[in-house]
Design a protein around this motif. Sequence first.
Motif, mmCIF file in Angstrom:
data_model
loop_
_atom_site.group_PDB
_atom_site.id
_atom_site.type_symbol
_atom_site.label_atom_id
_atom_site.label_comp_id
_atom_site.label_asym_id
_atom_site.label_seq_id
_atom_site.Cartn_x
_atom_site.Cartn_y
_atom_site.Cartn_z
ATOM 1 N N PRO A 52 7.989 18.897 -15.902
ATOM 2 C CA PRO A 52 9.059 18.996 -14.910
ATOM 3 C C PRO A 52 8.812 18.073 -13.719
ATOM 4 N N GLU A 53 9.859 17.853 -12.956
ATOM 5 C CA GLU A 53 9.797 16.912 -11.831
ATOM 6 C C GLU A 53 8.656 17.252 -10.872
ATOM 7 N N LEU A 54 7.873 16.223 -10.570
ATOM 8 C CA LEU A 54 6.788 16.315 -9.598
ATOM 9 C C LEU A 54 7.128 15.433 -8.413
ATOM 10 N N THR A 55 6.766 15.871 -7.225
ATOM 11 C CA THR A 55 6.925 15.056 -6.025
ATOM 12 C C THR A 55 5.547 14.904 -5.413
ATOM 13 N N THR A 56 5.131 13.651 -5.186
ATOM 14 C CA THR A 56 3.813 13.409 -4.613
ATOM 15 C C THR A 56 3.810 12.119 -3.800
ATOM 16 N N ASN A 57 2.823 11.999 -2.940
ATOM 17 C CA ASN A 57 2.666 10.794 -2.124
ATOM 18 C C ASN A 57 2.048 9.678 -2.953
ATOM 19 N N ALA A 59 -0.017 5.844 -2.586
ATOM 20 C CA ALA A 59 -0.969 5.248 -1.650
ATOM 21 C C ALA A 59 -0.149 4.439 -0.648
ATOM 22 N N GLY A 60 0.003 4.927 0.527
ATOM 23 C CA GLY A 60 0.853 4.299 1.539
ATOM 24 C C GLY A 60 1.768 5.357 2.130
ATOM 25 N N THR A 61 2.911 4.926 2.609
ATOM 26 C CA THR A 61 3.819 5.851 3.287
ATOM 27 C C THR A 61 4.950 6.347 2.394
ATOM 28 N N ASN A 62 4.993 5.941 1.152
ATOM 29 C CA ASN A 62 6.076 6.315 0.246
ATOM 30 C C ASN A 62 5.703 7.553 -0.563
ATOM 31 N N PHE A 63 6.746 8.161 -1.160
ATOM 32 C CA PHE A 63 6.500 9.231 -2.115
ATOM 33 C C PHE A 63 7.387 9.018 -3.324
ATOM 34 N N VAL A 64 7.030 9.697 -4.416
ATOM 35 C CA VAL A 64 7.744 9.519 -5.673
ATOM 36 C C VAL A 64 8.096 10.893 -6.246
ATOM 37 N N LYS A 65 9.278 10.959 -6.852
ATOM 38 C CA LYS A 65 9.693 12.101 -7.662
ATOM 39 C C LYS A 65 9.742 11.577 -9.088
ATOM 40 N N VAL A 92 -1.379 13.326 -13.296
ATOM 41 C CA VAL A 92 -0.236 12.545 -12.815
ATOM 42 C C VAL A 92 -0.353 12.324 -11.309
ATOM 43 N N ILE A 93 -0.664 13.391 -10.574
ATOM 44 C CA ILE A 93 -0.796 13.287 -9.117
ATOM 45 C C ILE A 93 -1.955 12.355 -8.742
ATOM 46 N N GLU A 94 -3.086 12.485 -9.430
ATOM 47 C CA GLU A 94 -4.243 11.608 -9.163
ATOM 48 C C GLU A 94 -3.879 10.140 -9.360
ATOM 49 N N GLU A 95 -3.259 9.847 -10.484
ATOM 50 C CA GLU A 95 -2.927 8.451 -10.800
ATOM 51 C C GLU A 95 -1.909 7.886 -9.812
ATOM 52 N N LEU A 96 -0.888 8.675 -9.492
ATOM 53 C CA LEU A 96 0.140 8.189 -8.571
ATOM 54 C C LEU A 96 -0.410 8.014 -7.156
ATOM 55 N N SER A 97 -1.354 8.835 -6.755
ATOM 56 C CA SER A 97 -1.904 8.734 -5.400
ATOM 57 C C SER A 97 -2.689 7.443 -5.187
ATOM 58 N N GLU A 98 -3.077 6.797 -6.279
ATOM 59 C CA GLU A 98 -3.804 5.528 -6.200
ATOM 60 C C GLU A 98 -2.876 4.318 -6.301
ATOM 61 N N SER A 137 12.634 10.567 -15.440
ATOM 62 C CA SER A 137 13.303 10.572 -14.142
ATOM 63 C C SER A 137 12.322 9.966 -13.145
ATOM 64 N N TYR A 138 12.889 9.172 -12.183
ATOM 65 C CA TYR A 138 11.991 8.409 -11.326
ATOM 66 C C TYR A 138 12.731 8.002 -10.055
ATOM 67 N N ILE A 139 12.214 8.435 -8.913
ATOM 68 C CA ILE A 139 12.779 8.034 -7.611
ATOM 69 C C ILE A 139 11.627 7.776 -6.659
ATOM 70 N N ILE A 140 11.668 6.633 -5.974
ATOM 71 C CA ILE A 140 10.667 6.323 -4.937
ATOM 72 C C ILE A 140 11.398 6.229 -3.595
#
Length: 141
Positions: A52-57, A59-65, A92-98, A137-140
């Motif tokens: 299901p959809e995850l929202t996380t930060n 690396a930087g000031t952006n976040f992704v759904k 998923v959160i670990e990889e996206l945070s980098e 699904s993908y939104i930044i």
Amino acid sequence: MKNNKLLTIMLIILVSITLLGVIALVTVNQLNKGSAEEPSIDEIIEASVDVPELTTNLAGTNFVKISLKIQTDSKKAAKEIGKRDFQVKSIVIEELSEMTKSDLEGKKGKKMLETTLKTRFNELMLDGKVQEVYITSYIIQ
């Protein structure tokens, strides 16, 4: 007469080796045909799990759904990855945070993320393996 006999024996050996080679080639081709069958879409869906959809930060000031679909090689593997949902989300959160926004831009960035996640998920698996990871699904922002 002796040369004639030697020539006959050599021809018999050569023909025998050729026949063995042809038989081996045909056998290998037949075995590969059976394993190359593509699964039907129903079989793919049965062996897949939705994240299901995850929202996380990032690396930087952006976040992704982001939402994912994980395709495994069997129903048993799909059941296992479903039970490991907390580990999957953590990866998923670990990889996206980098990653930065620019890392995820374009087809190449998304493909890199899918490949990385597939590798990491396969490290978890005991019964079967992950064949594909799809971003559904993908939104930044």
